[in-house]
Design a protein around this motif. Sequence first.
Motif, PDB file in Angstrom:
ATOM      1  N   VAL A 226      38.005  51.499  46.707  1.00  0.00           N
ATOM      2  CA  VAL A 226      38.304  50.918  45.255  1.00  0.00           C
ATOM      3  C   VAL A 226      38.043  49.482  45.405  1.00  0.00           C
ATOM      4  N   ASP A 227      37.840  48.917  44.048  1.00  0.00           N
ATOM      5  CA  ASP A 227      37.434  47.380  43.978  1.00  0.00           C
ATOM      6  C   ASP A 227      38.823  46.563  44.292  1.00  0.00           C
ATOM      7  N   VAL A 228      39.919  46.994  43.598  1.00  0.00           N
ATOM      8  CA  VAL A 228      41.262  46.307  43.463  1.00  0.00           C
ATOM      9  C   VAL A 228      42.203  47.070  43.924  1.00  0.00           C
ATOM     10  N   ILE A 229      42.817  46.768  44.985  1.00  0.00           N
ATOM     11  CA  ILE A 229      44.338  47.195  45.239  1.00  0.00           C
ATOM     12  C   ILE A 229      45.503  46.528  44.417  1.00  0.00           C
ATOM     13  N   ALA A 230      45.873  46.977  43.250  1.00  0.00           N
ATOM     14  CA  ALA A 230      46.665  46.400  42.416  1.00  0.00           C
ATOM     15  C   ALA A 230      48.117  46.817  42.614  1.00  0.00           C
ATOM     16  N   TYR A 253      42.646  42.179  46.643  1.00  0.00           N
ATOM     17  CA  TYR A 253      44.231  42.509  46.494  1.00  0.00           C
ATOM     18  C   TYR A 253      44.641  41.823  45.326  1.00  0.00           C
ATOM     19  N   ALA A 254      45.548  42.358  44.516  1.00  0.00           N
ATOM     20  CA  ALA A 254      46.025  41.852  43.346  1.00  0.00           C
ATOM     21  C   ALA A 254      47.587  42.194  43.370  1.00  0.00           C
ATOM     22  N   PRO A 255      48.448  41.335  44.059  1.00  0.00           N
ATOM     23  CA  PRO A 255      49.684  41.710  44.402  1.00  0.00           C
ATOM     24  C   PRO A 255      50.792  41.806  43.214  1.00  0.00           C
ATOM     25  N   THR A 256      50.569  41.388  42.026  1.00  0.00           N
ATOM     26  CA  THR A 256      51.618  41.441  40.829  1.00  0.00           C
ATOM     27  C   THR A 256      52.850  41.038  41.284  1.00  0.00           C
ATOM     28  N   LEU A 257      53.002  39.778  41.954  1.00  0.00           N
ATOM     29  CA  LEU A 257      54.293  39.562  42.602  1.00  0.00           C
ATOM     30  C   LEU A 257      55.413  39.000  41.422  1.00  0.00           C
ATOM     31  N   ALA A 258      54.557  38.681  40.230  1.00  0.00           N
ATOM     32  CA  ALA A 258      55.520  38.105  38.948  1.00  0.00           C
ATOM     33  C   ALA A 258      56.238  39.278  38.565  1.00  0.00           C
ATOM     34  N   VAL A 259      55.834  40.624  38.472  1.00  0.00           N
ATOM     35  CA  VAL A 259      56.578  42.014  37.995  1.00  0.00           C
ATOM     36  C   VAL A 259      57.483  42.201  38.986  1.00  0.00           C
ATOM     37  N   TYR A 260      57.453  42.013  40.214  1.00  0.00           N
ATOM     38  CA  TYR A 260      58.229  42.544  41.359  1.00  0.00           C
ATOM     39  C   TYR A 260      59.458  41.330  41.729  1.00  0.00           C
ATOM     40  N   GLU A 261      59.252  40.173  41.335  1.00  0.00           N
ATOM     41  CA  GLU A 261      60.331  38.948  41.786  1.00  0.00           C
ATOM     42  C   GLU A 261      61.583  39.389  41.172  1.00  0.00           C
ATOM     43  N   PRO A 262      62.633  39.554  42.000  1.00  0.00           N
ATOM     44  CA  PRO A 262      63.906  40.030  41.864  1.00  0.00           C
ATOM     45  C   PRO A 262      64.713  39.302  40.819  1.00  0.00           C
ATOM     46  N   VAL A 299      41.010  38.904  53.325  1.00  0.00           N
ATOM     47  CA  VAL A 299      41.042  39.946  52.206  1.00  0.00           C
ATOM     48  C   VAL A 299      41.060  39.011  50.802  1.00  0.00           C
ATOM     49  N   PRO A 300      39.913  39.067  50.079  1.00  0.00           N
ATOM     50  CA  PRO A 300      40.202  38.260  48.666  1.00  0.00           C
ATOM     51  C   PRO A 300      41.339  38.533  47.986  1.00  0.00           C
ATOM     52  N   ILE A 301      42.093  37.635  47.301  1.00  0.00           N
ATOM     53  CA  ILE A 301      43.263  37.802  46.806  1.00  0.00           C
ATOM     54  C   ILE A 301      42.892  37.222  45.291  1.00  0.00           C
ATOM     55  N   ALA A 302      43.145  38.098  44.299  1.00  0.00           N
ATOM     56  CA  ALA A 302      43.041  37.904  42.814  1.00  0.00           C
ATOM     57  C   ALA A 302      44.665  37.697  41.989  1.00  0.00           C
ATOM     58  N   VAL A 303      44.301  37.367  40.778  1.00  0.00           N
ATOM     59  CA  VAL A 303      45.578  37.376  40.030  1.00  0.00           C
ATOM     60  C   VAL A 303      45.624  38.438  39.156  1.00  0.00           C
ATOM     61  N   GLY A 304      46.882  39.297  39.322  1.00  0.00           N
ATOM     62  CA  GLY A 304      47.317  40.344  38.030  1.00  0.00           C
ATOM     63  C   GLY A 304      48.778  40.175  38.240  1.00  0.00           C
ATOM     64  N   THR A 305      49.298  40.484  36.965  1.00  0.00           N
ATOM     65  CA  THR A 305      50.895  40.396  36.719  1.00  0.00           C
ATOM     66  C   THR A 305      51.608  41.560  36.292  1.00  0.00           C
ATOM     67  N   ASP A 306      50.951  42.409  35.902  1.00  0.00           N
ATOM     68  CA  ASP A 306      51.638  43.763  35.049  1.00  0.00           C
ATOM     69  C   ASP A 306      52.446  43.215  33.818  1.00  0.00           C
ATOM     70  N   THR A 340      41.090  32.385  39.332  1.00  0.00           N
ATOM     71  CA  THR A 340      39.706  32.002  38.501  1.00  0.00           C
ATOM     72  C   THR A 340      38.412  32.692  39.147  1.00  0.00           C
ATOM     73  N   ALA A 341      37.943  32.206  39.956  1.00  0.00           N
ATOM     74  CA  ALA A 341      36.605  32.694  40.531  1.00  0.00           C
ATOM     75  C   ALA A 341      36.896  34.230  41.226  1.00  0.00           C
ATOM     76  N   ASN A 342      38.031  34.320  42.100  1.00  0.00           N
ATOM     77  CA  ASN A 342      38.087  35.612  42.525  1.00  0.00           C
ATOM     78  C   ASN A 342      38.303  36.583  41.994  1.00  0.00           C
ATOM     79  N   SER A 343      39.102  36.335  40.746  1.00  0.00           N
ATOM     80  CA  SER A 343      39.253  37.510  39.697  1.00  0.00           C
ATOM     81  C   SER A 343      38.097  37.826  38.994  1.00  0.00           C
ATOM     82  N   ALA A 344      37.194  36.793  38.870  1.00  0.00           N
ATOM     83  CA  ALA A 344      36.013  37.115  38.004  1.00  0.00           C
ATOM     84  C   ALA A 344      35.023  38.080  38.803  1.00  0.00           C
ATOM     85  N   LYS A 345      34.971  37.342  39.971  1.00  0.00           N
ATOM     86  CA  LYS A 345      34.114  38.208  41.037  1.00  0.00           C
ATOM     87  C   LYS A 345      34.165  39.528  41.246  1.00  0.00           C
ATOM     88  N   VAL A 346      35.582  39.949  41.469  1.00  0.00           N
ATOM     89  CA  VAL A 346      35.886  41.411  41.277  1.00  0.00           C
ATOM     90  C   VAL A 346      35.624  42.136  40.364  1.00  0.00           C
TER      91      VAL A 346
END
Length: 580
Positions: A226-230, A253-262, A299-306, A340-346
């Motif tokens: 897969v391209d991104v493990i979200a 890897y796009a860890p979506t930390l924002a949605v899991y922040e307790p 491992v490249p890190i990208a930004v995702g939030t849910d 920015t660049a990492n997310s655009a690249k993937v």
Amino acid sequence: MFVASGAALAAGPATVIVGATVFDGTGAAPRVASVVLRDGRIVEVGAKVKTPPGAIVIDAKGKALLPGFFDLHTHWTPGGKPNTAPQIASAYVAAGVTTINDFHQPPEAYEPRRRWLSTLTTPHVNFTARMSTPGGHGADWGDVATTKWVNTPEAARAEVRALLPYKPDAIKAFADGWRYGSAPDNTSMDLWTLSALVEEAHKNDIKVLTHTVTVERGKVAARAKVDVIAHSLQDREVDGEVVDLMKANGATYAPTLAVYEPVKPGQAEPDRSDPRVQQSFRKFGYALHNVKVLHDAGVPIAVGTDAGMPGTPHGAATLREMELLVQAGLTPTQALMAGTANSAKVMGELADRGTIEAGKRADLVLVDGAPWANIADIRKTDRVFIDGQLAFGPGAKVSAANAQSAMPAIKVKALIDDFERPDGRTQLDTLRLDDMDGGHDRTVQVSQIVPRAAGGRALLMTARMATKEAPSAGMILPLSRGSVEPVDARSYSGVRFEVRGDGGAYSLSVNTLSGRWGKTVTVGDQWTTVQVPFAELEPAAGRGGEGGAWSGADLVGVGFSGGRKAGQKLWLEVDNVTFY
């Protein structure tokens, strides 16, 4: 207004952003430079660029200029806040987010949504189709047109091909059935199915992102290429095997930390003695640890939030995600590269955006401060440019459509469907939808076109009720493609249809942008014609209609549904559904 799709813009005066400290996203150190924009593109970047005659000049001395931010994982859902497409678009633009992936729309909605977005001041939107296992995450609430249900390699390949006419920008595979608790998993997608899905998608130049939240399922996703493990791998600390697999197979890897922040920004401190709260803190600790380990391993890190999920607001969550990456141990510069660049690249878009270089799309954010030194400065948005046009900040010209909550209503013909079209679509050229109950154990339902003894054809729905409280089966006739454009039915008095069935109670429902309205009708085994005046419709409890007033100007669908006891069967035939 400007066109979000990036269509060619009319030639106009250049814009020059003078004297900003430029973080260009290429890995170079921030430097003072001026940037020339023309016709939606970056023309020149440098310390000694000349201002073209007639150019619009923006003095940016003391400010930071960055590539527009990219969010790989959002849901433009009406259940979030803000909850309309124009409001959501405005929230992203105000945060400097210039490209997003939207995971929420069914493929039927892509064309009208793209058309709607072209009228708005909005980020660029990539539409992401969904695939899951039967009963899995995403399929536990969606119909088969909204979330594709696949359980074999053959089915995965076929459903990827079925999506191609809709031109999806990406596919999200709900590959990990383990969701937000710790129950045993029985709905994950196996390696062979996921690998076939990825292979068929890549053959058609489509990226694949996964919903993956456990370390072992992360290994499956990586093996499937897969391209991104979200989402975060958050059930335990990652091990060397998953790290090696992700690196070897090129996973981002796009860890979506924002949605899991307790405890999210603005929330009250929870009861730490609650086992569920303790679990959320424990999982978040693993999430923070694992993103740092994966980053340090290469491992490249990208930004995702849910974003769109509870407590995860559009726009603001993207900025929070970069702050949380720093909390996890990345440097501010590394967090900015992720957004920015990492997310655009993937996503295969780095040749077009994600860095500040000549020839790239002029999607830029100007902020006060120096976010590469203090990540919190990303919140100090001064101006935002999308396709070279000022979309936010002093002098920005925002589309008037951003003030509207929905697309303008369209007129609708009286005939909704007589089920005579040979291509299986309604007479309004919409795709009929099944509307059974939700959950892992769903009612088994089949709807199909069948001949009538008197001539012509009708729609037959048969179903066996799931073993659960209040099981149901239903079908919806959308009034516009994807139920995106509302229809104005104020020139009509109600809905008329011919019907027969198994001798029980059924409900006619009329779906509107403000909620669902309905009326119960009793159906026998002989054909009869039923007329239901709009004035007799009642708000459907729990479906958003309660408390609002019927307008008749924002209809999106007409449906039929019924419920029986667990394990029982029903059948219903409907024909010649019209407004009258």
